[in-house]
Design a protein around this motif. Sequence first.
Motif, PDB file in Angstrom:
ATOM      1  N   HIS A 167      45.846  30.152  41.021  1.00 43.54           N
ATOM      2  CA  HIS A 167      44.762  31.022  40.549  1.00 43.54           C
ATOM      3  C   HIS A 167      43.926  30.218  39.557  1.00 43.54           C
ATOM      4  O   HIS A 167      44.225  30.174  38.364  1.00 43.54           O
ATOM      5  CB  HIS A 167      45.353  32.281  39.909  1.00 43.54           C
ATOM      6  N   HIS A 227      39.726  29.108  39.092  1.00 42.76           N
ATOM      7  CA  HIS A 227      38.322  29.114  39.533  1.00 42.76           C
ATOM      8  C   HIS A 227      37.719  27.775  39.148  1.00 42.76           C
ATOM      9  O   HIS A 227      37.682  27.436  37.957  1.00 42.76           O
ATOM     10  CB  HIS A 227      37.550  30.243  38.852  1.00 42.76           C
ATOM     11  N   HIS A 233      46.250  38.311  39.405  1.00 43.21           N
ATOM     12  CA  HIS A 233      46.557  39.086  38.201  1.00 43.21           C
ATOM     13  C   HIS A 233      47.621  40.142  38.557  1.00 43.21           C
ATOM     14  O   HIS A 233      48.789  39.840  38.529  1.00 43.21           O
ATOM     15  CB  HIS A 233      45.330  39.727  37.552  1.00 43.21           C
ATOM     16  N   HIS A 265      41.616  39.541  43.561  1.00 42.78           N
ATOM     17  CA  HIS A 265      41.891  39.965  42.190  1.00 42.78           C
ATOM     18  C   HIS A 265      42.061  41.487  42.194  1.00 42.78           C
ATOM     19  O   HIS A 265      41.224  42.202  42.783  1.00 42.78           O
ATOM     20  CB  HIS A 265      40.723  39.629  41.268  1.00 42.78           C
ATOM     21  N   ASP A 304      43.532  30.295  35.587  1.00 44.19           N
ATOM     22  CA  ASP A 304      42.327  31.112  35.786  1.00 44.19           C
ATOM     23  C   ASP A 304      41.041  30.325  35.510  1.00 44.19           C
ATOM     24  O   ASP A 304      40.478  29.740  36.432  1.00 44.19           O
ATOM     25  CB  ASP A 304      42.409  32.389  34.932  1.00 44.19           C
TER      26      ASP A 304
END
Length: 335
Positions: free
Chosen positions: A17, A19, A221, A197, A278
């Motif tokens: 996870h 970005h 999450h 998500h 993240d």
Amino acid sequence: MTDIAERIRSMPKAELHLHIEGTLEPELTFQLAERNGVPLRWPDVDALRAAYDFQDLQSFLDLYYEGAGVLRTAEDFHDLAWAYFQRAAADRIVHAEIFFDPQTHTDRGIPFDLVMEGLQAARARADRELGLSTLLICCFLRHASEASAFATLEELTPWAEQVVGVGLDSAEVGNPPEKFARVFAAARERGFRAVAHAGEEGPPSYIRGALDALRVERIDHGVRCLEDPELVARLARERVPLTVCPLSNLKLRVVERLEDHNLGELLAAGLVAMVNSDDPAYFGGYLTENLLAVHRALGLDGAAMRQLGVNAFEASWLASDAKARWIAEIDALFA
Ligand code: ADE
Ligand code: ZN
């Protein structure tokens, strides 16, 4: 015998996870702004970093989309991803499944193919120079329309060999998974795997929606699942992985203190939860820092830290022989 912190640092890791736009460090923001002649509203790197003080997900997203405005050329996307891959290798990440947000770029006139060319160049280099395996997941922005997601899927489809799956990110509350049921069905028909998500700021019903309407394999999450015991039982029974991001949850005030984070309870409930970073440039820590932070704040012992490491590989989309090899290495380290 090394202590737990040392084992955490040296254990092979998978990141699921992440970005890529969330790895844009302020220093690189300023470099790219200068290279591309893009004006910034902060006088210097320190002022930009000082602006990373978020009240919630939306206050972060506003800055994150603004920061991405310095990314203009294929070289920029290469430089962004290459910087992250070098950081990842230093954290002993051996496999990373990376999100990118094409609409953030196509909406301001940057061609989809240019983004892909830059990311592909960096991935090839990571494989060659770092021995780091990577996969790409194309996220749809949930604040945007279904039509925009469908248009993105059309641009993505010629790149199906290079992009393993689709995801769903951005402003969660008010944009339930069902809004994208038809897009995800079309993506799955075209052979893309799916994640979303859900349950970051949104309620447990959004996690159910991601499973039932989008048919995702993993929940990104998912920390609000504990509000719904039946859902927890289902996630455990179906072994649906939760890609948890502790420092993100702290910075976006999903939890007020890291000591309040429910990661230990998620593990105790038998869920396939693991730790991820993240948007580490914005949240104050990469993967090792996230792991060390939960070890300290939650008092997670060696067995729990081993479980987090193993869960990441179990939940990854690596081939089963590679998974087994990395898990054996973690087991040896924590034996
Ligand atoms: N985009 C980047 N990071 C995100 C997050 N944590 N939640 C939703 N959308 C995101
Ligand atoms: Zn995220």
